[in-house]
Design an enzyme around this catalytic site. Structure first.
Site, mmCIF file in Angstrom:
data_model
loop_
_atom_site.group_PDB
_atom_site.id
_atom_site.type_symbol
_atom_site.label_atom_id
_atom_site.label_comp_id
_atom_site.label_asym_id
_atom_site.label_seq_id
_atom_site.Cartn_x
_atom_site.Cartn_y
_atom_site.Cartn_z
ATOM 1 N N ASP A 37 0.818 -1.215 0.000
ATOM 2 C CA ASP A 37 0.000 0.000 0.000
ATOM 3 C C ASP A 37 0.853 1.266 0.000
ATOM 4 O OD1 ASP A 37 -2.409 -1.260 -0.069
ATOM 5 O OD2 ASP A 37 -2.789 -1.147 2.081
ATOM 6 N N LYS A 59 -3.012 4.081 -3.277
ATOM 7 C CA LYS A 59 -3.500 5.276 -3.971
ATOM 8 C C LYS A 59 -2.391 6.309 -3.975
ATOM 9 C CE LYS A 59 -8.299 4.667 -2.789
ATOM 10 N NZ LYS A 59 -8.744 4.151 -1.529
ATOM 11 N N MET A 172 -8.092 9.704 9.014
ATOM 12 C CA MET A 172 -8.677 10.161 7.749
ATOM 13 C C MET A 172 -9.665 11.305 7.995
ATOM 14 S SD MET A 172 -9.391 6.395 6.130
ATOM 15 C CE MET A 172 -9.885 5.650 7.666
HETATM 16 C C1 SAM Z 1 -6.787 3.816 5.613
HETATM 17 S S1 SAM Z 1 -6.251 4.352 7.175
HETATM 18 C C2 SAM Z 1 -5.211 3.005 7.604
HETATM 19 C C3 SAM Z 1 -4.800 3.002 9.051
HETATM 20 C C4 SAM Z 1 -3.782 1.915 9.373
HETATM 21 N N1 SAM Z 1 -4.324 0.604 9.141
HETATM 22 C C5 SAM Z 1 -3.272 2.011 10.799
HETATM 23 O O1 SAM Z 1 -3.492 1.099 11.606
HETATM 24 O O2 SAM Z 1 -2.611 3.005 11.097
HETATM 25 C C6 SAM Z 1 -5.103 5.614 6.741
HETATM 26 C C7 SAM Z 1 -5.083 6.742 7.758
HETATM 27 O O3 SAM Z 1 -4.284 6.380 8.878
HETATM 28 C C8 SAM Z 1 -3.658 7.541 9.408
HETATM 29 N N2 SAM Z 1 -2.208 7.364 9.318
HETATM 30 C C9 SAM Z 1 -1.559 6.291 8.855
HETATM 31 N N3 SAM Z 1 -0.227 6.443 8.968
HETATM 32 C C10 SAM Z 1 -0.038 7.654 9.537
HETATM 33 C C11 SAM Z 1 1.108 8.389 9.933
HETATM 34 N N4 SAM Z 1 2.328 7.911 9.789
HETATM 35 N N5 SAM Z 1 0.926 9.601 10.489
HETATM 36 C C12 SAM Z 1 -0.307 10.104 10.679
HETATM 37 N N6 SAM Z 1 -1.433 9.463 10.318
HETATM 38 C C13 SAM Z 1 -1.303 8.250 9.766
HETATM 39 C C14 SAM Z 1 -4.149 8.719 8.582
HETATM 40 O O4 SAM Z 1 -5.301 9.219 9.198
HETATM 41 C C15 SAM Z 1 -4.466 8.028 7.277
HETATM 42 O O5 SAM Z 1 -5.365 8.791 6.508
#
Ligand code: SAM
Length: 259
Positions: A37, A59, A172
């Protein structure tokens, strides 16, 4: 068709490639193909064998993005043609990661599956900033809420969570900041501490700290954006730079009495 088709869902952690688990790196080393991803660090692909195909299915601006249905089909195709597929996903595969849907689809083809959990951004990203999601006397629970449901809406759960003393972590949700602020303000919580953390654990990490009353202006001024989490709760005052009163700094004696 290859012998032993298999799927392992691997949580890559929030970004920093050192935050994947040892078990995750072992799964990658045993991969015959990797489907990864957008929020997974490219260095992680070096754990996989050189000749294993590595396919980006996330994406990214200006590129075709795969639908979940297409990804499900690709996993099965690669498992049948190559063998062991590692599906590398940001954070933890089961926190807004659609991991369960992939497992369900693949198992319908009698392909065995395994899960290697990852450090989710919802806990790991605040933790790296020394914001605890729970803390005695401040927060007895935490809610992890999506700012973008299937219908692209802020989850209705936020209104419920905003009435509690729980720490709330919105994923998100940067585009829904105004609505989040309004929900908390309507609940009379204008002084609630808030942190927005973008690209947590990475070199380009950005943090904005404020309260319900100030955060929107600060977010605009800083230009902070996705991918980010929004942390709402008294625990945000434990961030070393929050500038908000922190009861644990009340003196050594107080701390000793507490613990
Ligand atoms: C589709 S969700 C997936 C979340 C992922 N499975 C997790 O456990 O972190 C994606 C969202 O996770 C958050 N996110 C993921 N990695 C991040 C990071 N390094 N810093 C801040 N937000 C993050 C953001 O809100 C992003 O839009």
């Amino acid at each position: 068709m290859k012998n032993n088709p298999k799927l392992t869902l691997v949580g890559a952690g929030p970004g920093d490639p050192d935050l994947i688990s040892v078990k995750g790196t072992k799964a990658l080393a045993n991969a015959d193909a990797v489907l990864y991803d957008a929020l997974t660090h490219p260095d992680l692909l070096n754990y996989a064998p050189k000749d294993a195909p590595k396919v980006f299915v996330g994406k990214r601006a200006g590129q075709h993005s795969f639908t979940q249905d297409e990804i499900n089909k690709l996993i099965v195709e690669y498992a049948l043609n190559y063998g062991h597929v590692v599906r590398l996903k940001g954070g933890d595969p089961f926190v807004f990661g659609r991991g369960q849907e992939e497992i369900e689809y693949v198992e319908a083809f009698n392909i065995p599956t395994e899960v290697v959990p990852g450090i989710s951004s919802c806990i790991g990203v605040p933790g790296l900033q020394k914001i605890p999601v729970t803390r005695r006397e401040d927060s007895e629970s935490f809610w992890v809420i999506t700012g973008t449901t299937k219908d692209c809406e802020l989850s209705k759960d936020l209104a419920l969570a905003a009435q509690s003393s729980a720490t709330v972590i919105v994923l998100m949700g940067t585009k829904k900041l105004a609505l989040i602020v309004e929900t908390y303000r309507n609940g009379g919580r204008k002084d609630m501490p808030v942190a927005i953390i973008q690209n947590g654990s990475l070199e380009n990490e950005k943090v904005v700290l404020g309260t319900i009353d100030t955060i929107e202006k600060l977010a605009i001024e800083s230009g902070i954006g996705a991918p980010a989490i929004i942390v709402l709760g008294e625990v945000v005052k434990y961030h070393p730079k929050s500038g908000l009163p922190n009861p644990s700094k009340g003196g050594a004696l107080l701390n000793l009495q507490r613990f």
